[in-house]
Design an enzyme around this catalytic site. Structure first.
Site, PDB file in Angstrom:
ATOM      1  N   GLY A  87     -36.331   5.109  10.262  1.00  0.00           N
ATOM      2  CA  GLY A  87     -37.373   4.094  10.297  1.00  0.00           C
ATOM      3  C   GLY A  87     -37.670   3.731  11.739  1.00  0.00           C
ATOM      4  CD  GLN A 109     -37.071   0.128  16.457  1.00  0.00           C
ATOM      5  OE1 GLN A 109     -37.576   0.398  15.374  1.00  0.00           O
ATOM      6  NE2 GLN A 109     -35.828   0.456  16.769  1.00  0.00           N
ATOM      7  CB  CYS A 138     -30.916  -0.617  15.698  1.00  0.00           C
ATOM      8  SG  CYS A 138     -32.579  -1.078  16.230  1.00  0.00           S
ATOM      9  CG  LEU A 139     -33.801   4.952  16.265  1.00  0.00           C
ATOM     10  CD1 LEU A 139     -35.176   5.534  16.004  1.00  0.00           C
ATOM     11  CD2 LEU A 139     -32.785   6.050  16.553  1.00  0.00           C
ATOM     12  CG  HIS A 181     -33.159  -2.169  10.446  1.00  0.00           C
ATOM     13  ND1 HIS A 181     -31.867  -2.111  10.921  1.00  0.00           N
ATOM     14  CD2 HIS A 181     -33.928  -1.729  11.474  1.00  0.00           C
ATOM     15  CE1 HIS A 181     -31.877  -1.661  12.156  1.00  0.00           C
ATOM     16  NE2 HIS A 181     -33.118  -1.420  12.525  1.00  0.00           N
ATOM     17  CD  GLU A 182     -37.347   0.080  10.664  1.00  0.00           C
ATOM     18  OE1 GLU A 182     -37.716  -0.400  11.750  1.00  0.00           O
ATOM     19  OE2 GLU A 182     -36.423   0.909  10.582  1.00  0.00           O
ATOM     20  CG  HIS A 196     -37.044  -3.827  14.543  1.00  0.00           C
ATOM     21  ND1 HIS A 196     -36.357  -4.086  15.705  1.00  0.00           N
ATOM     22  CD2 HIS A 196     -36.387  -2.799  13.949  1.00  0.00           C
ATOM     23  CE1 HIS A 196     -35.326  -3.241  15.812  1.00  0.00           C
ATOM     24  NE2 HIS A 196     -35.316  -2.453  14.755  1.00  0.00           N
TER      25      HIS A 196
HETATM   26  O1  GNR Z   1     -32.379   5.285  11.986  1.00  0.00           O
HETATM   27  C1  GNR Z   1     -32.045   4.192  11.501  1.00  0.00           C
HETATM   28  N1  GNR Z   1     -31.074   4.160  10.561  1.00  0.00           N
HETATM   29  C2  GNR Z   1     -30.779   3.036   9.816  1.00  0.00           C
HETATM   30  C3  GNR Z   1     -29.605   3.050   9.076  1.00  0.00           C
HETATM   31  C4  GNR Z   1     -29.270   1.959   8.290  1.00  0.00           C
HETATM   32  C5  GNR Z   1     -30.103   0.858   8.240  1.00  0.00           C
HETATM   33  C6  GNR Z   1     -31.270   0.837   8.980  1.00  0.00           C
HETATM   34  C7  GNR Z   1     -31.608   1.918   9.765  1.00  0.00           C
HETATM   35  S1  GNR Z   1     -33.084   1.894  10.661  1.00  0.00           S
HETATM   36  C8  GNR Z   1     -32.670   2.942  11.991  1.00  0.00           C
HETATM   37  C9  GNR Z   1     -33.858   3.186  12.884  1.00  0.00           C
HETATM   38  C10 GNR Z   1     -34.290   1.878  13.519  1.00  0.00           C
HETATM   39  O2  GNR Z   1     -33.747   1.366  14.449  1.00  0.00           O
HETATM   40  N2  GNR Z   1     -35.297   1.267  12.961  1.00  0.00           N
HETATM   41  O3  GNR Z   1     -35.692   0.084  13.429  1.00  0.00           O
HETATM   42 NI    NI Z   2     -33.963  -0.819  14.348  1.00  0.00          NI
END
Ligand code: GNR
Ligand code: NI
Length: 175
Positions: A46, A51, A94-95, A136-137, A140
Site C-alpha cells: 500500500g 509518502q 511502513c515504507l 494504515h493508509e 497516513h
Molecule cells: O508495505 C506495507 N506493508 C504493510 C504491512 C502490514 C500493514 C500495513 C502495511 S502498509 C506498508 C506500506 C506502507 O507504508 N503504506 O503506507
Molecule cells: Ni505506511
C-alpha cells in the site's frame, strides 16, 4: 512512469493532514500510476500520496502475491463508514519507517466509501489484511503513523533511531 522518492521518518511532511482530491482528472491518474510504480518498486502492499510528498487524500493498494497477476486498486477521498467491534492484531511495517515492524491492534473489518480511479463513488467491506492495510493508509491521510498505535517506549526508540539516521546522513557538520 517515474518512481518517486519516499518521504521517511522523521520528515514532518508525514504529519500533514492531506486535503481531498477535488477532481479525478488526468493529473490524479498520473499520480496514481506513479504511486503504484513506486509501491511495486519498494516493494510494498500500500502507499498513501503523502509518502511521495503529495498531501492529497488518495492511496493505492495491491495485495496480490508474487506469483499472482497484479491487482492494483486506487482509493480516492476514502471515508470509513463503520468499523467492527471485533479487533485484530497484525504485524505492520511502513515504507516511511524502513525495516521496523510491530504488532498493531485495529478493528478487524471496516466499511469504506471512496472514489475509484474513474471518479465513480464506491462502497466496500474489507477484512483481514485489506482492512489492516486500508486503515494504515487512511491514517497516513490524517498524519498518523502505525507507531502512534504502539507503546510510547517503543515509539520513542524508533523515532530516536530515525532522527539519528537522518542526522548522520545529513553529515557531521549539519544538525
Ligand atoms: O508495505 C506495507 N506493508 C504493510 C504491512 C502490514 C500493514 C500495513 C502495511 S502498509 C506498508 C506500506 C506502507 O507504508 N503504506 O503506507
Ligand atoms: Ni505506511
Amino acid at each position: 512512469m517515474p518512481i518517486k522518492p519516499l518521504v521517511i521518518l522523521p520528515d514532518p511532511i508525514l504529519r500533514e493532514v492531506s486535503r481531498p482530491v477535488e477532481r479525478v482528472d488526468a493529473d490524479v491518474a498520473r499520480l496514481a500510476a506513479d504511486m503504484l510504480e513506486t509501491m511495486y518498486d519498494a516493494p510494498g502492499i500500500g502507499l498513501a500520496a503523502i509518502q511521495v510528498g503529495v498531501p492529497l487524500r488518495m492511496l493505492v493498494v495491491d495485495l496480490s502475491k508474487e506469483d499472482e497477476d497484479r491487482a492494483p486498486q486506487v482509493f480516492i477521498n476514502p471515508e470509513v463508514l463503520s468499523v467492527s467491534d471485533v479487533r485484530n492484531v497484525h504485524e505492520e511495517g511502513c515504507l516511511s519507517i524502513p525495516e521496523y515492524y510491530a504488532e498493531v491492534e485495529r478493528p478487524a473489518s471496516i466499511r469504506l466509501r471512496y472514489l475509484d480511479r474513474d471518479g465513480a463513488q464506491k462502497e466496500m467491506d474489507a477484512d483481514g489484511l485489506m482492512a489492516t492495510c486500508l486503515q494504515h493508509e487512511i491514517d497516513h491521510l490524517n498524519g498518523i503513523l502505525f507507531i502512534d498505535h504502539i507503546s510510547r517506549l517503543k515509539r520513542d526508540m524508533v523515532v530516536r533511531k530515525f532522527r539519528k539516521l537522518a542526522r548522520d546522513k545529513a553529515g557531521p557538520l549539519v544538525g
